[in-house]
Motif scaffolding. Structure first.
Motif, short mmCIF file in Angstrom:
data_model
loop_
_atom_site.label_atom_id
_atom_site.label_comp_id
_atom_site.label_asym_id
_atom_site.label_seq_id
_atom_site.Cartn_x
_atom_site.Cartn_y
_atom_site.Cartn_z
N SER A 123 9.40 8.89 -42.32
CA SER A 123 8.56 9.70 -41.26
C SER A 123 6.97 9.61 -41.40
O SER A 123 6.48 9.76 -40.49
N TRP A 136 3.75 19.83 -38.83
CA TRP A 136 4.73 18.58 -39.20
C TRP A 136 4.28 18.11 -40.42
O TRP A 136 5.19 17.73 -41.26
N GLU A 142 6.19 17.40 -44.26
CA GLU A 142 6.40 16.08 -44.64
C GLU A 142 6.00 15.70 -46.16
O GLU A 142 6.65 15.27 -46.77
N ARG A 174 10.26 6.81 -31.08
CA ARG A 174 11.23 7.57 -30.72
C ARG A 174 12.55 7.14 -31.02
O ARG A 174 13.66 7.92 -31.51
N TYR A 225 12.70 6.98 -35.11
CA TYR A 225 12.50 8.20 -36.07
C TYR A 225 13.02 9.41 -35.19
O TYR A 225 13.11 10.52 -35.96
N GLU A 235 12.53 14.09 -31.39
CA GLU A 235 12.00 15.41 -32.05
C GLU A 235 10.98 15.19 -32.75
O GLU A 235 9.82 16.07 -32.90
N GLU A 236 11.16 14.35 -34.09
CA GLU A 236 9.91 13.99 -35.07
C GLU A 236 8.79 13.66 -34.50
O GLU A 236 7.66 14.11 -34.80
N LYS A 250 6.92 16.01 -32.46
CA LYS A 250 6.12 17.22 -33.13
C LYS A 250 4.96 16.80 -33.64
O LYS A 250 3.85 17.79 -33.45
#
Length: 334
Positions: free
Chosen positions: A100, A125, A129, A309, A312, A315-316, A319
């Motif tokens: 990510s 975010w 991570e 998108r 990964y 949503e991530e 963010k």
């Protein structure tokens, strides 16, 4: 006489042992790939001094520049294995262990140093991570600066049309590779320690890195066309082996963390305020610096967000994009 000699020898040994104990230090290895004259080395020296000061000399941070111990990916592996204690590298270099983190290398995410600092210090975010990394064998202590990535090429690069058919060196990071391919380059993955010779021999026609790295590693000598696209913000998380971190007392953890934060402030100030003078020095040495029209480059890389998108998760991606947008609004670039 014999007893006197034995007593003297014993006393001498005791004094030697006491002296050794007084000066004994735990040596911690710090590996990085910057040259000795670069900003990473300067910040590493500040970090080492602060660690020694705040631990009252119990620890010595021994610095190994220029990839002496390992290139960037190998250094991160060595953190996990306990072969070294610290390294500093672009965020995307750590993505092999937490994919990510590739998302931090999405193109044109932020527009200024201040926006980038806020993102790395305060993004919900990204903080989340980074909190996952100790289970991978290392943790982030602070974020040093490298700057915004731009190009050095053998031939002029005024627009994406000039990239077609040219080979661009990239490090092993999906986002960087996708961005380069969207611009039009063919990509070649290789360690940064091999890049100068690869350009010189024609294996690749250029590379992309922040100005500080371009200057430190002298890429402008073999690829003299510097194109300031600033296409990716590329700071340098300073990381410690989790095994080393857990070996510290709470007081020593606090001391090392304080040294990391203070060296990060030094690094950020140094890099931000050195760009203009570094560019001037490279021009004096024969390089050409251009600021292209950025619109065509932004348009060329628009597809990268969709690809991110797909790989990964929307949503991530959304963010980190939301965090970056909020920061850009709060801290508009000059």
């Amino acid at each position: 006489m014999k007893n006197t000699f034995i007593k003297f020898a014993t006393a001498t040994a005791m004094l030697a042992a006491m002296g050794a104990a007084a000066t004994a230090q735990t040596v911690l290895k710090f590996s990085h790939t910057d040259n000795p004259g670069g900003s990473r080395q300067a910040a590493a020296e500040v970090f080492a001094e602060k660690v020694a000061e705040y631990t009252e000399g119990r620890y010595e941070v021994r610095i190994f520049p220029s990839g002496q111990l390992a290139n960037d990916p190998k250094a991160i592996e060595q953190l996990q294995l306990g072969g070294i204690d610290f390294t500093v590298s672009a965020t995307g270099s750590y993505a092999s262990h937490l994919p990510s983190l590739n998302l931090t290398a999405m193109p044109f995410l932020v527009d200024s140093y201040e926006q980038g600092w806020d993102l790395y210090d305060n993004s919900e975010w990204l903080t989340g991570e980074f909190a996952k990394l100790p289970e991978k064998g290392f943790r982030v202590l602070s974020t040093w600066e490298a700057g915004f990535r731009s190009f050095t090429t053998k031939e002029p690069l005024n627009s994406p049309a000039d990239a077609v058919g040219e080979k661009m060196r990239v490090f092993p990071n999906d986002m960087i590779r996708w961005t380069m391919e969207a611009i039009g380059f063919q990509t070649v993955v290789m360690p940064i320690t091999d890049v100068y010779l690869a350009i010189q021999q024609g294996t690749v026609s250029g590379q992309e890195n922040p100005v500080d790295t371009i200057k430190s590693l002298r890429f402008y000598e073999v690829a003299p066309n510097i194109t300031l696209t600033r296409h990716v913000y590329s700071p340098l998380p300073l990381t410690i082996a989790e095994k080393t971190w857990q070996s510290f007392s709470e007081a020593d953890q606090a001391a090392v963390l304080q040294a990391a934060v203070e060296s990060a402030a030094f690094s950020r100030d140094l890099v931000k305020n050195s760009v203009d003078s570094q560019l001037a020095e490279m021009v004096e040495a024969g390089a050409t610096v251009v600021v292209p029209v950025i619109g065509p480059f932004r348009d060329a890389v628009a597809s990268v967000y969709g690809k991110a998108r797909d790989v990964y998760g929307a949503e991530e991606v959304d963010k980190i994009l939301a965090d970056a947008e909020a920061i850009r609004i709060a801290l508009p670039a000059n």
